[in-house]
Scaffold this active site. Sequence first.
Site, PDB file in Angstrom:
ATOM      1  N   HIS A 345     120.225  50.666 -50.823  1.00  0.00           N
ATOM      2  CA  HIS A 345     120.416  49.411 -50.515  1.00  0.00           C
ATOM      3  C   HIS A 345     121.989  48.821 -50.966  1.00  0.00           C
ATOM      4  O   HIS A 345     122.083  47.705 -50.896  1.00  0.00           O
ATOM      5  CB  HIS A 345     119.558  48.405 -51.349  1.00  0.00           C
ATOM      6  CG  HIS A 345     118.001  48.380 -50.956  1.00  0.00           C
ATOM      7  ND1 HIS A 345     117.596  47.530 -50.136  1.00  0.00           N
ATOM      8  CD2 HIS A 345     117.249  49.343 -51.363  1.00  0.00           C
ATOM      9  CE1 HIS A 345     116.216  47.744 -49.917  1.00  0.00           C
ATOM     10  NE2 HIS A 345     115.663  48.780 -50.835  1.00  0.00           N
ATOM     11  N   LYS A 532     123.008  32.617 -52.388  1.00  0.00           N
ATOM     12  CA  LYS A 532     122.662  33.987 -52.714  1.00  0.00           C
ATOM     13  C   LYS A 532     123.089  34.451 -54.190  1.00  0.00           C
ATOM     14  O   LYS A 532     123.526  33.650 -54.794  1.00  0.00           O
ATOM     15  CB  LYS A 532     123.305  34.867 -51.581  1.00  0.00           C
ATOM     16  CG  LYS A 532     124.899  34.376 -51.559  1.00  0.00           C
ATOM     17  CD  LYS A 532     125.696  35.111 -50.479  1.00  0.00           C
ATOM     18  CE  LYS A 532     125.398  34.766 -49.120  1.00  0.00           C
ATOM     19  NZ  LYS A 532     124.799  35.855 -48.317  1.00  0.00           N
ATOM     20  N   ARG A 533     122.754  35.745 -54.610  1.00  0.00           N
ATOM     21  CA  ARG A 533     123.230  35.851 -55.946  1.00  0.00           C
ATOM     22  C   ARG A 533     124.846  35.957 -55.735  1.00  0.00           C
ATOM     23  O   ARG A 533     125.491  36.129 -55.017  1.00  0.00           O
ATOM     24  CB  ARG A 533     123.142  37.462 -56.105  1.00  0.00           C
ATOM     25  CG  ARG A 533     121.384  37.450 -56.684  1.00  0.00           C
ATOM     26  CD  ARG A 533     121.103  36.860 -57.843  1.00  0.00           C
ATOM     27  NE  ARG A 533     121.793  37.306 -58.980  1.00  0.00           N
ATOM     28  CZ  ARG A 533     121.461  37.956 -59.855  1.00  0.00           C
ATOM     29  NH1 ARG A 533     120.041  38.670 -59.836  1.00  0.00           N
ATOM     30  NH2 ARG A 533     122.015  38.517 -60.725  1.00  0.00           N
ATOM     31  N   LYS A 538     130.371  39.248 -52.425  1.00  0.00           N
ATOM     32  CA  LYS A 538     129.949  38.132 -51.303  1.00  0.00           C
ATOM     33  C   LYS A 538     130.923  37.042 -51.362  1.00  0.00           C
ATOM     34  O   LYS A 538     130.792  36.029 -50.471  1.00  0.00           O
ATOM     35  CB  LYS A 538     128.599  37.685 -51.981  1.00  0.00           C
ATOM     36  CG  LYS A 538     127.575  38.646 -51.967  1.00  0.00           C
ATOM     37  CD  LYS A 538     126.258  38.090 -52.595  1.00  0.00           C
ATOM     38  CE  LYS A 538     125.085  39.237 -52.987  1.00  0.00           C
ATOM     39  NZ  LYS A 538     124.433  39.566 -51.725  1.00  0.00           N
ATOM     40  N   THR A 640     119.685  39.518 -46.061  1.00  0.00           N
ATOM     41  CA  THR A 640     118.399  38.835 -45.197  1.00  0.00           C
ATOM     42  C   THR A 640     118.501  37.349 -45.330  1.00  0.00           C
ATOM     43  O   THR A 640     117.697  36.771 -44.469  1.00  0.00           O
ATOM     44  CB  THR A 640     117.150  39.318 -45.977  1.00  0.00           C
ATOM     45  OG1 THR A 640     117.484  39.047 -47.528  1.00  0.00           O
ATOM     46  CG2 THR A 640     116.899  40.756 -45.801  1.00  0.00           C
ATOM     47  N   LYS A 644     117.158  34.518 -42.303  1.00  0.00           N
ATOM     48  CA  LYS A 644     116.356  33.361 -42.711  1.00  0.00           C
ATOM     49  C   LYS A 644     117.037  31.800 -42.032  1.00  0.00           C
ATOM     50  O   LYS A 644     116.523  31.093 -41.435  1.00  0.00           O
ATOM     51  CB  LYS A 644     116.107  32.914 -44.030  1.00  0.00           C
ATOM     52  CG  LYS A 644     115.294  34.085 -44.608  1.00  0.00           C
ATOM     53  CD  LYS A 644     115.135  33.979 -46.229  1.00  0.00           C
ATOM     54  CE  LYS A 644     114.913  35.472 -46.757  1.00  0.00           C
ATOM     55  NZ  LYS A 644     115.206  35.954 -48.245  1.00  0.00           N
TER      56      LYS A 644
HETATM   57  C1  26V Z   1     123.691  45.778 -57.936  1.00  0.00           C
HETATM   58  C2  26V Z   1     125.110  45.616 -58.800  1.00  0.00           C
HETATM   59  C3  26V Z   1     124.760  45.860 -60.099  1.00  0.00           C
HETATM   60  C4  26V Z   1     126.027  46.181 -60.812  1.00  0.00           C
HETATM   61  C5  26V Z   1     127.213  45.283 -60.556  1.00  0.00           C
HETATM   62  C6  26V Z   1     127.265  45.639 -58.954  1.00  0.00           C
HETATM   63  C7  26V Z   1     126.327  45.440 -58.249  1.00  0.00           C
HETATM   64  C8  26V Z   1     126.230  45.365 -56.675  1.00  0.00           C
HETATM   65  C9  26V Z   1     125.207  45.113 -55.990  1.00  0.00           C
HETATM   66  C10 26V Z   1     124.026  45.435 -56.447  1.00  0.00           C
HETATM   67  C11 26V Z   1     123.031  45.267 -55.608  1.00  0.00           C
HETATM   68  C12 26V Z   1     121.966  46.507 -55.717  1.00  0.00           C
HETATM   69  C13 26V Z   1     120.989  46.743 -54.573  1.00  0.00           C
HETATM   70  C14 26V Z   1     120.501  45.556 -53.741  1.00  0.00           C
HETATM   71  O1  26V Z   1     119.979  44.459 -54.275  1.00  0.00           O
HETATM   72  N1  26V Z   1     120.928  45.591 -52.571  1.00  0.00           N
HETATM   73  C15 26V Z   1     120.657  44.638 -51.672  1.00  0.00           C
HETATM   74  O2  26V Z   1     119.629  44.841 -50.774  1.00  0.00           O
HETATM   75  C16 26V Z   1     119.321  43.864 -49.793  1.00  0.00           C
HETATM   76  C17 26V Z   1     117.848  44.177 -49.410  1.00  0.00           C
HETATM   77  O3  26V Z   1     117.933  45.543 -48.648  1.00  0.00           O
HETATM   78  C18 26V Z   1     120.166  43.773 -48.895  1.00  0.00           C
HETATM   79  O4  26V Z   1     119.942  42.725 -47.828  1.00  0.00           O
HETATM   80  C19 26V Z   1     121.553  43.375 -49.632  1.00  0.00           C
HETATM   81  O5  26V Z   1     122.601  43.268 -48.725  1.00  0.00           O
HETATM   82  C20 26V Z   1     121.832  44.497 -50.673  1.00  0.00           C
HETATM   83  O6  26V Z   1     122.962  43.878 -51.507  1.00  0.00           O
END
Ligand code: 26V
Length: 793
Positions: A345, A532-533, A538, A640, A644
């Site tokens: 992801h 969003k987060r 982002k 996602t 929506k």
């Molecule tokens: C986690 C972290 C944690 C440490 C700091 C930087 C950082 C950056 C990104 C993440 C996200 C990890 C995985 C995640 O949540 N991915 C999301 O998954 C969604 C479902 O597939 C997708 O739509 C999003 O684009 C993706 O960011």
Amino acid sequence: MFTSKEEFIMEFSKRIISTYGRCVSQSHVTEQFMVLESMVRDYASVNWATTKADIIKYNKKQMYYFSLEFLMGRMLVNNLMNLGIYDVAKIGLSELGINIHELEELETDAGLGNGGLGRLAACFMDSLASLSYPGNGNTIRYEYGLFKQKIEDGYQIEVPDQWLKLGNGWEVRKPKHTVDVKFWGTVQYNSETQKYEHKGAECVSAVPYDVPIVGMDTTVTNTLRLWHAQPSDNIPSNKDFRQYNQEVRDICQTLYPDDSTISGKTLRLKQQYFLVAAGLQAIIKYHLSLYPSLDNFHEKTVIQLNDTHPVLCIPELMRLLIDEHDYEWDQAWFIVSHTFAYTNHTVLVEALERWPITLMQALLPRVYMIIDEIHHRFHDEVIKRTGDKEKADRLGILKDGYCDMAHLAVVGSFSVNGVAYLHTQILKNDVMRELSDYFPGKFNNKTNGITHRRWLLYANPQLSDLIKQQIGDSWIEQPLLLSRLLDYSLDPKLQEQFIAVKKERKQRLADYILKNNHIQVDIDSIFNIQVKRFHAYKRQLLSVLGIIYQYYEIKNNPDYQMYPQTFIFGGKAAPGYYFAKTVIKLINSVAKVVNEDEDVSKYMKVIFIENYGVTLAELIIPAADVSLQISTAGKEASGTGNMKFMMNGAITLGTMDGANVEIVQQVAKENCEIFGLTTAEIEDLKPNYRVWDYYHNDPKIKRVIDSLVDGSWDNNREQFRVIFEELMNRNDEYFVLADLDAYLKALNRIEKRYQDQAEWAKACLINIAKSGYFSSDRTIKEYVDDIWHIEKI
Ligand code: 26V
């Protein structure tokens, strides 16, 4: 149970009396809510039982989705509607003098996830059940979900999310399925049995709580299993019980907002193993209750690993097969490597999980031995096949004192998928190129989706009714049929009706904003929404800089004309993520100045909505005119939220990133507003990017940047220093300034386009018409056909 209003009223009244010892008219709303919830659950239980029986009767293969996150949101309306009993309940309650909407508002969100990854898991559960596939979820029953966000003086404050306060009426505790999970201790080889034995381990019991997942228009009801940790009967004798008890409780206390902090790494690894070990034991027990051995395990079970978080499944199933079920390594590896499929992801390096070997060795000594063995066997195989030792080092699982979970996932799974076309391309051609080449055919794409039932039918009944009135309701079962709306996108009557629906939804959001933010927003203004987060990639910062830029345009030019716009933000930042939290503070500081300025606020308002989550998304998304999806190209795996918004008739103002690329492909560029550097252009620019050039070459941009540190937005000039530093002295890693000009021009184009309401409505209708592709039903069918090979029940 009940099929008519009369039966409903009887059953409801009876339950209120038998549960609370008072009659309906004297019962409290929370009691009414809990009784309704229990009735719906019991109603669902009938199909739940038949589904389980049918799976056994027909020897069905089942899919298990292992995920450390499931962002379910509320379930009452979803379940009532999926079961087709919403109206009966609504009318029945109303005859008892109860407003169903009041009860709906009492339900707390099951917020067992951070963002897109957890919500995707929830959408998949809905599609699996609705398409009648046998697919179940496995996760942790966190006592506190993701923190609740409060905004105080513009700052994010985190408070515990006590979602279980009223209990969880959907779950059923299953103590007889309790299993033990072992941590710490040492491994000894027993030469007599020729087996490794785990000695001196600390046992923790895992108790499952099952939640029924009700599909729409089907009798299929699947299971989401939430694992809860409690003290085991095998308490380590040398351990202080109070300390042990606390450590056990800690496992299921909180969901990790992200793993960017070092502290708590052990606990996070404990959580991962806890889920994996408990989940697999239960599946094996179940399998052995139906079949004589585990030889056909992979033929009856497929396990999808949601990111690397549950990847310990791979060595754990090896351990179970070898140590507890007497398999040889090669046989066990055959079963394991035909059972698991892994979804990636993210391509952000800082988000790829790597565990210190020392930690793994101590916490999971036997599991680590197996990982070490997998690594060495794979390493040897790569050398044998390619003769390239350095390549084997690069592809290996263990390096520099760390265990690379993504490599373990790729080596041990039969399928690896990305979550959007562009993301999968980047995985295959860049981030995991060598692994992808080494395993031809293993990598594949599964573009994400969202359940149109929750995100269109239930969240936006006004728009759903309009669509039904125009093209009927076949699209509910076959979302691609939304395309029938294309025939009417030019119909002035439909355009007008769409605009009226949108206004109604904007009004509802405006009411919420007035009540909660005490700010009046103009529903005729353009609602530009970014929810969003909070993450640097982002680029919420890009929107804020755009607002600041426009603020100075208005202030410095008395004749400035602009179509009124409302910028609405929502989202949480990880508690330890200082930069993201500062961006939230900046939004709130800028909002205060902008909203209180007479010259500016007639053109522009800025709103931050506190505590964004699933339920608020259901209010916010249908009200959007413009969907901001402006990540640095190449960084957002899919997104996602973008889907929506599109499904609810908003125009995407976005970069060519993640699934935006596919939205553009569906609706054509002219029905979006695309801007900014592409992935390839970013790669080209990277070596020569000099952020100061953008600053020096444009006095207006210089003014915007200077305002971050000259006290314009806060008396304390240091307040936003970290943002200035990130941009100017760390060379703007996410190319915010490189895209600012293009972003402003795109905003201008939106402003022009919006004023031609017929054209605008047409574009929105085309977006809705083409959004069927992004239903998670389509995604699930692709997983079923290409990866899971499961059959409908
Ligand atoms: C986690 C972290 C944690 C440490 C700091 C930087 C950082 C950056 C990104 C993440 C996200 C990890 C995985 C995640 O949540 N991915 C999301 O998954 C969604 C479902 O597939 C997708 O739509 C999003 O684009 C993706 O960011």
